[in-house]
Design an enzyme around this catalytic site. Structure first.
Site, PDB file in Angstrom:
ATOM      1  N   ASP A 175       0.770  -1.379  -0.028  1.00 39.94           N
ATOM      2  CA  ASP A 175       0.130  -0.094  -0.079  1.00 39.94           C
ATOM      3  C   ASP A 175       0.677   1.263  -0.054  1.00 39.94           C
ATOM      4  O   ASP A 175       0.678   2.111  -0.806  1.00 39.94           O
ATOM      5  CB  ASP A 175      -1.015   0.042   1.057  1.00 39.94           C
ATOM      6  CG  ASP A 175      -1.992   1.208   1.250  1.00 39.94           C
ATOM      7  OD1 ASP A 175      -2.280   1.551   0.118  1.00 39.94           O
ATOM      8  OD2 ASP A 175      -2.006   1.843   2.444  1.00 39.94           O
TER       9      ASP A 175
ATOM     10  N   CYS B  37     -16.374  -4.823 -16.093  1.00 43.07           N
ATOM     11  CA  CYS B  37     -17.694  -4.377 -15.634  1.00 43.07           C
ATOM     12  C   CYS B  37     -18.515  -4.444 -16.375  1.00 43.07           C
ATOM     13  O   CYS B  37     -19.837  -4.512 -16.050  1.00 43.07           O
ATOM     14  CB  CYS B  37     -17.761  -2.657 -15.054  1.00 43.07           C
ATOM     15  SG  CYS B  37     -16.603  -2.582 -13.466  1.00 43.07           S
TER      16      CYS B  37
ATOM     17  N   CYS C   7     -22.365   6.488  -5.760  1.00 50.71           N
ATOM     18  CA  CYS C   7     -21.561   7.206  -4.835  1.00 50.71           C
ATOM     19  C   CYS C   7     -21.914   8.706  -4.727  1.00 50.71           C
ATOM     20  O   CYS C   7     -22.401   9.344  -5.345  1.00 50.71           O
ATOM     21  CB  CYS C   7     -20.056   7.688  -5.859  1.00 50.71           C
ATOM     22  SG  CYS C   7     -18.765   8.604  -5.057  1.00 50.71           S
TER      23      CYS C   7
ATOM     24  N   CYS D 125     -21.382  -3.129  -5.488  1.00 54.06           N
ATOM     25  CA  CYS D 125     -21.045  -4.080  -6.405  1.00 54.06           C
ATOM     26  C   CYS D 125     -21.426  -5.615  -6.674  1.00 54.06           C
ATOM     27  O   CYS D 125     -21.360  -6.208  -5.592  1.00 54.06           O
ATOM     28  CB  CYS D 125     -19.598  -4.200  -6.456  1.00 54.06           C
ATOM     29  SG  CYS D 125     -18.779  -4.959  -7.781  1.00 54.06           S
TER      30      CYS D 125
HETATM   31 FE1  SF4 Z   1     -17.954  -2.345 -12.131  1.00 46.98          FE
HETATM   32 FE2  SF4 Z   1     -18.922  -3.360  -9.558  1.00 46.98          FE
HETATM   33 FE3  SF4 Z   1     -18.874  -0.924 -10.191  1.00 46.98          FE
HETATM   34 FE4  SF4 Z   1     -20.655  -2.534 -11.242  1.00 46.98          FE
HETATM   35  S1  SF4 Z   1     -20.654  -2.020  -9.303  1.00 46.98           S
HETATM   36  S2  SF4 Z   1     -19.418  -0.795 -12.755  1.00 46.98           S
HETATM   37  S3  SF4 Z   1     -19.128  -4.417 -11.638  1.00 46.98           S
HETATM   38  S4  SF4 Z   1     -17.084  -1.851  -9.908  1.00 46.98           S
END
Ligand code: SF4
Length: 387
Positions: free
Chosen positions: A134, A188, A198, A247
Site C-alpha cells: 500500500d 464491469c 457514490c 458491486c
Molecule cells: Fe464494476 Fe462493480 Fe462498479 Fe458494477 S458496481 S461498475 S461491476 S465495480
C-alpha cells in the site's frame, strides 16, 4: 532448479502461509498507468497521500535496478460483522470501514511477504527482493491486475473472481525473471452501479477517482471537513465502502479466512461520546493496531463529532460544549460548534453565543456563526411563533 519449478514451489508454499491469491508479472514499466496518473495529476484528482514521482510509481527498475519480475499477493478479508453492536439512542456508534477491521493489514501482509522472501532466498541466496504494501511506490492494484489476480472495476478496486474486491494487496519486486501470468479477461461491462451510488460523485466515468471528493479519503484529512460533505458523512469514522457494497461482484463475498482480520465489533463500531475526550495513550492502546488509526486521533474525533450531529444526539450536548470551550485544536473546537448548532435547542444557542464573545480563532468563529444560524433556523421552524 528452473524458475518455472521455483514458481510452482512458491505458489504451493504461499498456500501454507495464508496467502489466498498469488500471481507473477514482469518488471516492465506500467505504461497505461503512467498516462492515467499524469491525467490524475493534471486534473488535481490525487489525494496527496500517494508517491508524487509518477516515474517511480510506474517503473519498478527505478525502485530496484535489478528488478526482473513482481510477485503480487492477495489476502481476503471479511465484509460483514458476525454480530453488530446495538446503535442505541443514549450510546450512538461510529463506523470504521471493513478495510480497517482486525489487525492492520500492512503489518499482516508484510509478515507474509517476509516469509515468502526467506523462502526464495533459501533457494536462490543471491536473489534480490523488495516488498511493499500500500504505502510503497508501486500501485498494488496495477501490479495485481497485470499478474492476473483480478481486474480493476469502475469503483477503482481490484475485483477477484473468488473474493470480489474484499482483498488486501501487496507485492514483491524480485531480481529473478519468473515466467509471468496472464491478466484475466473480465470487465464491469455495462454495469455502472458504483458510479451511480457514490454520494459525492467521486467516481468519474471510466474508472477514475477524484480522491478529493472521495469520502474514504476525506475521513482521513485533518482539517475542517468542507461543509458540503458533512451531512453525507453520516456516522463514518474511517473509510467508506459503498462502492464495494453495491458491486454485484461482491454479493455474498464475506470471508473469515484469517484470524488477524477477525473484527472486534467494539472497535469496528465504537461508541462516539467516549471518543470526544479520549487521551492519546488510550487512543493508541485501543485503536493502535487497526489501520484506520494511521492518521492519529484527530480525524477520528472530528468525524465522531460530525456523527453525533448526524444523530442529533442531545445526550452529547454537554460534552460537545465542553470540547468547544476547552479543546486546544481549532478544527475540533470549530467542528464541535457546528455540531452543537445542528443538534440545536436553547442550551446550544446560549453556549454558542457565549463562545462567540470569547473565541479568538477566525475559523472557529466562522463555525460558531454557522452553528448559531443553523440552530436559530431550526428553532424558528419548530416554533414559528417565537421567531
Ligand atoms: Fe464494476 Fe462493480 Fe462498479 Fe458494477 S458496481 S461498475 S461491476 S465495480
Amino acid at each position: 532448479m528452473s524458475l518455472n519449478m521455483l514458481k510452482q514451489e512458491i505458489i504451493e508454499y504461499s498456500k501454507t502461509i495464508g496467502i489466498d491469491k498469488i500471481g507473477f508479472t514482469t518488471a516492465d514499466p506500467f505504461v497505461e498507468l503512467k498516462e492515467r496518473l499524469r491525467t490524475q495529476q493534471q486534473l488535481n484528482y490525487q489525494s496527496g497521500f500517494e508517491e508524487q514521482d509518477v516515474d517511480k510509481r510506474t517503473d519498478p527498475k527505478l525502485i530496484m535496478p535489478e528488478a526482473k519480475s513482481i510477485i503480487s499477493i492477495a489476502l481476503a478479508y471479511p465484509s460483514r460483522l458476525k454480530k453488530t453492536p446495538k446503535n442505541e439512542k443514549q450510546n450512538r456508534r461510529g463506523l470504521f470501514a471493513s478495510v480497517s477491521w482486525g489487525r492492520d493489514y500492512h503489518v499482516v501482509l508484510r509478515e507474509r511477504l517476509i516469509k515468502l522472501e526467506a523462502f526464495i532466498k533459501e533457494r536462490v541466496p543471491l536473489a534480490v527482493t523488495k516488498s511493499m504494501v500500500d504505502t510503497g511506490e508501486l500501485s498494488d492494484r496495477a501490479v495485481a491486475e497485470r499478474a492476473g489476480l483480478g481486474f480493476v472495476g469502475k469503483n477503482c478496486s481490484l475485483i477477484t473472481p473468488e473474493f470480489g474486491s474484499y482483498v488486501y494487496l501487496g507485492e514483491m519486486i524480485t531480481s529473478l525473471p519468473f515466467p509471468p501470468d496472464e491478466p484475466i479477461l473480465d470487465s464491469c461491462g455495462s454495469c455502472n452501479k458504483c458510479v451511480e451510488a457514490c454520494p459525492t460523485g467521486a467516481l468519474v466515468q471510466g474508472g477514475q477517482l477524484n480522491a478529493k471528493k472521495c469520502l474514504a479519503y476525506l475521513t482521513q484529512t485533518k482539517d475542517f471537513l468542507p461543509d458540503q460533505y458533512r451531512d453525507t458523512l453520516g456516522n463514518r469514522l474511517y473509510g467508506m465502502d459503498k462502492c464495494q457494497i453495491v458491486c454485484p461482484r461482491n454479493q455474498n463475498k464475506n470471508f473469515y479466512l484469517h484470524e488477524e482480520f477477525e473484527p472486534n465489533p467494539e472497535l469496528a463500531m465504537p461508541p462516539l461520546k467516549p471518543l470526544l475526550k479520549i487521551s492519546n495513550r488510550k487512543f493508541k492502546e485501543t485503536f493502535g493496531t487497526v489501520s484506520g488509526s494511521w492518521r492519529g486521533k484527530k480525524p477520528i474525533q472530528r468525524n465522531a463529532i460530525i456523527a453525533l450531529a448526524y444523530f442529533k444526539d442531545e445526550t452529547a450536548l454537554d460534552d460537545l460544549i465542553d470540547v468547544m470551550k476547552t479543546d486546544p485544536r481549532p478544527v475540533i473546537r470549530g467542528t464541535a460548534a457546528w455540531a452543537i448548532g445542528k443538534i440545536g435547542g436553547q442550551k446550544a444557542i446560549l453556549a454558542l453565543k457565549t463562545m462567540e464573545t470569547v473565541e479568538n480563532d477566525e475559523e472557529v468563529l466562522q463555525e460558531i456563526k454557522k452553528g448559531l444560524a443553523i440552530a436559530k433556523n431550526k428553532l424558528t421552524k419548530e416554533s414559528p411563533s417565537r421567531s
